[in-house]
Design an enzyme around this catalytic site. Structure first.
Site, PDB file in Angstrom:
ATOM      1  N   TRP A   1      38.279  55.220  39.230  1.00  0.00           N
ATOM      2  CA  TRP A   1      38.542  53.984  38.308  1.00  0.00           C
ATOM      3  C   TRP A   1      37.144  53.309  38.210  1.00  0.00           C
ATOM      4  O   TRP A   1      36.976  52.602  37.008  1.00  0.00           O
ATOM      5  CB  TRP A   1      39.348  53.146  39.190  1.00  0.00           C
ATOM      6  CG  TRP A   1      39.801  51.758  38.198  1.00  0.00           C
ATOM      7  CD1 TRP A   1      40.786  51.700  37.267  1.00  0.00           C
ATOM      8  CD2 TRP A   1      39.268  50.561  38.497  1.00  0.00           C
ATOM      9  NE1 TRP A   1      40.666  50.465  36.780  1.00  0.00           N
ATOM     10  CE2 TRP A   1      39.980  49.802  37.378  1.00  0.00           C
ATOM     11  CE3 TRP A   1      38.150  50.020  39.399  1.00  0.00           C
ATOM     12  CZ2 TRP A   1      39.622  48.370  37.540  1.00  0.00           C
ATOM     13  CZ3 TRP A   1      38.078  48.749  39.117  1.00  0.00           C
ATOM     14  CH2 TRP A   1      38.554  47.810  38.223  1.00  0.00           C
TER      15      TRP A   1
ATOM     16  N   TYR B   1      52.872  46.017  40.726  1.00  0.00           N
ATOM     17  CA  TYR B   1      51.367  46.276  40.400  1.00  0.00           C
ATOM     18  C   TYR B   1      50.626  45.127  41.041  1.00  0.00           C
ATOM     19  O   TYR B   1      50.793  43.957  40.499  1.00  0.00           O
ATOM     20  CB  TYR B   1      51.261  46.640  39.086  1.00  0.00           C
ATOM     21  CG  TYR B   1      49.822  47.224  38.886  1.00  0.00           C
ATOM     22  CD1 TYR B   1      49.435  48.420  39.331  1.00  0.00           C
ATOM     23  CD2 TYR B   1      49.036  46.509  37.851  1.00  0.00           C
ATOM     24  CE1 TYR B   1      48.035  48.661  39.044  1.00  0.00           C
ATOM     25  CE2 TYR B   1      47.737  47.157  37.711  1.00  0.00           C
ATOM     26  CZ  TYR B   1      46.986  47.989  38.380  1.00  0.00           C
ATOM     27  OH  TYR B   1      46.009  48.640  37.731  1.00  0.00           O
ATOM     28  N   HIS B   2      49.549  45.301  41.724  1.00  0.00           N
ATOM     29  CA  HIS B   2      48.740  44.396  42.356  1.00  0.00           C
ATOM     30  C   HIS B   2      49.404  43.280  43.041  1.00  0.00           C
ATOM     31  O   HIS B   2      49.130  42.095  43.055  1.00  0.00           O
ATOM     32  CB  HIS B   2      47.984  43.491  41.055  1.00  0.00           C
ATOM     33  CG  HIS B   2      46.895  44.438  40.501  1.00  0.00           C
ATOM     34  ND1 HIS B   2      46.422  43.978  39.255  1.00  0.00           N
ATOM     35  CD2 HIS B   2      46.445  45.595  40.755  1.00  0.00           C
ATOM     36  CE1 HIS B   2      45.556  45.021  38.803  1.00  0.00           C
ATOM     37  NE2 HIS B   2      45.571  45.879  39.743  1.00  0.00           N
TER      38      HIS B   2
END
Length: 638
Positions: free
Chosen positions: A299, A497-498
Site C-alpha cells: 500500500w 473498514y478502519h
C-alpha cells in the site's frame, strides 16, 4: 451454547432430515437470517397490521425481526414477537413470486412452513399450502428486497439459518472519541490508546509527519486528544506490535519508512529506527526473542517485493532478502497492491514465524540470517480470505473467521476454521473446518475472551471500503467447547473498514472507529460490549471472583502465585495486543495449569516456551466454575 435449529418433523415427507440437534419443540426469540446476503427476515417497519409485507433487512434484532417457531401441522408457524402475527402466503396460492406477509395466526396451511435440510444448520422453508419455498426476491442482496415464495431449490436466496437468543449480552451507549479508532491498544492502566491519521478524519500519502491520537478512559467514557508530531510519522495503516518491555511499536503506513514507539509509563512517543523497505498495510508479530517481524505492505512505497524485516531494540531493522512478501500474497483482483496486505503472522519459538494467511497457502519463516521459507500446506479448503479475522484462543491454536476473495470486491464468507500449529515447523499443521458463522463478514474484528471463547464483531456482507451499506450489526460468540457460533446483542454503529476492537482489563470489549477513507461515513465514537459470561442466569450481573493478590511479573517456566477471594476453577493469561485493519497478531490466550492449591491461594505454572509466552504485558484472569472471570491483573512476562 449450542445453536438451536429448526428440527425437521417426520410428518412432512418432503423434508430432509437434519443432523441431530439438541433442539426439540418450539424455538423462541430467533432471527431468520438469509444466506444470500446475511440479512434478516423483517416485518416492514415493525408493522402490527395483518397484511404487512415481509422483506429482508440489516439484522438489528429489533421489532419485526424477532420470531418464535411453534410446531404445528407437520411443520412450524413462525410468529412475529412484536405483532403476534404469523408468516404466511395468504390463502395459499401456488403462484410463483407471491408475496409473504404477516397475518392473524389461524393455524391454516398457508401459515405452516416445513424445514428442508440444506446441510449443517441451513434450511429452506416449504409452505404447506403451496408447496413452494420461502425466498428473497428482487436482487436477493439489498435492504428491502421482498420475501416471496418460489419453486424449491438449493439456492442461497432460499437458504436460511435460525439464530435464537442465547444468554444475555449488552452494549454501552455510544461514547464519543475525538477521531475514529482506526487503531487501538489497551494500556496497563486500563485505558485505551487510539489513533487515526494526519487529520482526525482524513489520511494522506507522503511525509506530513503527524498523527491525531487520544487516550480513552472506559470508566469515565472520556478521551483526551493529542497530536503527535515529534516522531515525524503519520501512523495511518501501519504495522503494530506490543513489545516485551511494554512499549507499543508502530511502523510504516502513510509515512512508509518511519517507526514510532509509545511508552505507557511516560505517555510519551519517541522516534525509532527507519525501516529498510517502505511499507503500509503490512503486519507485525513479536518473536519469542522480543524482536519484531514485519512483512508485506505494498500500500506504501513501490509495488511488490516487500521483503521481511526484523526489528531489534538495539540495532533497529534488519532486512531478510530471502523472505519476499510476494511469495505470501493471495490472488487478489487488485493485484499486489492489495494481495500482500494484513498478513496473519504468529511467532513460534524464538526465531520462527507461522504465516496462516490470508492467502490459502501457509508458511513457516525462519528469521535468522537472510531468512528462509518453507511451506506449511494449505488452509484446508479455505481460499484466499483477505480481511478475515484470526485469533489465538488457546496455545498455538487459531480461530480463522470470514474474509473475502478480494480486498474491495466479492462477498464476505461465513467460513470458519481452527488451525493448530503447535507442532512447529517440523510437524503438519492441523486445519479443521468449523460450523459456519451466522453472518458473512469481511472487515470484521475478533477478540479472544479469558474463557477461550471468541467474539467476532462487525464487518460487511460485501468487501467495500467506502460504505456502511450491508453492515453486519450482530456480533457472534464462538465456543471452543461446542465449536459453534451464537448471536449476541446488535451494536448501534456499523464497524467495518478502519475499525478496531480490543479486550479491556475488566473482561469487556472496546469497539470503535470506522471511516477515514474519503467517501466513508466517519464514526468518531465507541461502544463497550459486556459478553454473556458477565451475566447471571436471571439476566442480572454475575458475581465475579476477585484476584486479591498476584505477582506483577513472572518468568517463563517458573511459577506464578495468586490469591482469590473464593474458590475458582481456572486461570488464563491473555496478552495485551493492538488492533487495526482486522489484525491483532499479538493477541493470544494461554490457559495456566494449577500446580498447587491451599484454600484460595494457587500456584500456577507458566509455560516455558518463549514463542508461546511472548514477553510483555498480559492480563491474568481467574474464572469460577461457571466461567465468570475476575477483573484482569496486569502481569509482565519475561
Amino acid at each position: 451454547m449450542s445453536r438451536f435449529v429448526l428440527p425437521v418433523l417426520p410428518l412432512v415427507a418432503a423434508a430432509t432430515a437434519l443432523p441431530a440437534s439438541a433442539a426439540t419443540g418450539d424455538i423462541t426469540e430467533m432471527l431468520l437470517i438469509g444466506r444470500s446476503a446475511g440479512q434478516c427476515a423483517a416485518v416492514v417497519a415493525g408493522g402490527t397490521t395483518p397484511g404487512t409485507p415481509v422483506t429482508q433487512w440489516t439484522c438489528w434484532g429489533t421489532a419485526g425481526q424477532v420470531f418464535d417457531a411453534r410446531a404445528a401441522g407437520g411443520g412450524y408457524t413462525i410468529v412475529d414477537r412484536n405483532g403476534k402475527l404469523c408468516l404466511a402466503v395468504k390463502g395459499g396460492p401456488k403462484t410463483t413470486g407471491a408475496a409473504v406477509t404477516v397475518e392473524t395466526c389461524a393455524g391454516t396451511k398457508d401459515q405452516v412452513w416445513a424445514p428442508i435440510g440444506r446441510g449443517g444448520d441451513d434450511v429452506s422453508l416449504k409452505n404447506a399450502a403451496s408447496g413452494l419455498c420461502l425466498a428473497v426476491g428482487a436482487t436477493g442482496r439489498q435492504d428491502g428486497d421482498p420475501l416471496v415464495q418460489m419453486p424449491c431449490e438449493a439456492s442461497a436466496t432460499q437458504t436460511f439459518v435460525t439464530a435464537p437468543r442465547k444468554g444475555t449480552s449488552s452494549w454501552s451507549g455510544i461514547l464519543p472519541t475525538p477521531m475514529p479508532a482506526v487503531a487501538s491498544t489497551v494500556l496497563p492502566n486500563g485505558k485505551v490508546l487510539l489513533w487515526s491519521a494526519r487529520n482526525r478524519f482524513k489520511f494522506g500519502y507522503g511525509e506530513i509527519g503527524r498523527t491525531y491520537t487520544a487516550v480513552f478512559d472506559p470508566v469515565t467514557g472520556k478521551a483526551g486528544e493529542r497530536v503527535v508530531s515529534n516522531t515525524n510519522h503519520e501512523m495511518f495503516c501501519p504495522g503494530i506490535a506490543t513489545l516485551a518491555d511494554g512499549r507499543v511499536l508502530v511502523n510504516g503506513g502513510s509515512s512508509s519508512f518511519a517507526t514510532s514507539l509509545y511508552d505507557p509509563k511516560t505517555n510519551a512517543w519517541s522516534k525509532g529506527a527507519a525501516m529498510n523497505v517502505p511499507r503500509g498495510y503490512q503486519a507485525d508479530t513479536v518473536l519469542g526473542s522480543g524482536d519484531v517481524f514485519t512483512l508485506g505492505g505494498s500500500w506504501s512505497g513501490d509495488l511488490g517485493h516487500r521483503m521481511g524485516e526484523v526489528w531489534n531494540a538495539t540495532s533497529g531493522w534488519r532486512l531478510l532478502p530471502k523472505v519476499d512478501g510476494d511469495d505470501f500474497a493471495g490472488n487478489d483482483p487488485g493485484g499486489i497492491f492489495r494481495a500482500d496486505n494484513h498478513m496473519w503472522l504468529f511467532g513460534w519459538g524464538t526465531k520462527d514465524v507461522f504465516h496462516a494467511g490470508p492467502a490459502a497457502a501457509m508458511h513457516w519463516i525462519d528469521t535468522t540470517g537472510d531468512g528462509a521459507v518453507k511451506s506449511a500446506g494449505k488452509r484446508g479448503a479455505d481460499p484466499y480470505s483477505i480481511n478475515g479475522s484470526v485469533v489465538m484462543y488457546d496455545a498455538y491454536r487459531l480461530l480463522k473467521a470470514g474474509g473475502a476473495p478480494g480486498y474491495e470486491s466479492g462477498d464476505g464468507t461465513t467460513a470458519a476454521y481452527t488451525i493448530d500449529f503447535s507442532g512447529g515447523p517440523t510437524k503438519p499443521v492441523r486445519v479443521t473446518r468449523q460450523k459456519p458463522m451466522l453472518f458473512p463478514r469481511a472487515f470484521s474484528n475478533a477478540v479472544v475472551l479469558p474463557s477461550g471463547e471468541v467474539v467476532v464483531i462487525g464487518g460487511r456482507f460485501s468487501a467495500s471500503t467506502s460504505s456502511d451499506a450491508n453492515a453486519i450489526m450482530v456480533p457472534e460468540l464462538w465456543s471452543p467447547a461446542t465449536k459453534t457460533f451464537t448471536r449476541l446483542e446488535a451494536m448501534y454503529v456499523p464497524r467495518h473498514y478502519h475499525s478496531s476492537a480490543v479486550l479491556l482489563t475488566d473482561g469487556r470489549i472496546f469497539v470503535g472507529g470506522g471511516g477515514v477513507c474519503g467517501t466513508c461515513v466517519n464514526h468518531p465514537d465507541a461502544q463497550i460490549l459486556t459478553p454473556p459470561y458477565l451475566f447471571a442466569a436471571d439476566g442480572g450481573p454475575a458475581v465475579r471472583p476477585v484476584v486479591t493478590k498476584s505477582q506483577t511479573a513472572a518468568v517463563r517456566g517458573a511459577t506464578l502465585k495468586v490469591t482469590t477471594d473464593r474458590a475458582v476453577a481456572k486461570f488464563a493469561l491473555v496478552r495485551m495486543g493492538a488492533s487495526t485493519h482486522t489484525i491483532n497478531n499479538d493477541q493470544r490466550r494461554v490457559p495456566l495449569t494449577i500446580a498447587a492449591k491451599s484454600g484460595t491461594s494457587y500456584t500456577l505454572t507458566v509455560p516455558a516456551d518463549p514463542g508461546l509466552m511472548v514477553g510483555g504485558n498480559w492480563l491474568l484472569f481467574a474464572l469460577d466454575a461457571k466461567g465468570v472471570p475476575s477483573v484482569g491483573k496486569v502481569v509482565r512476562i519475561r
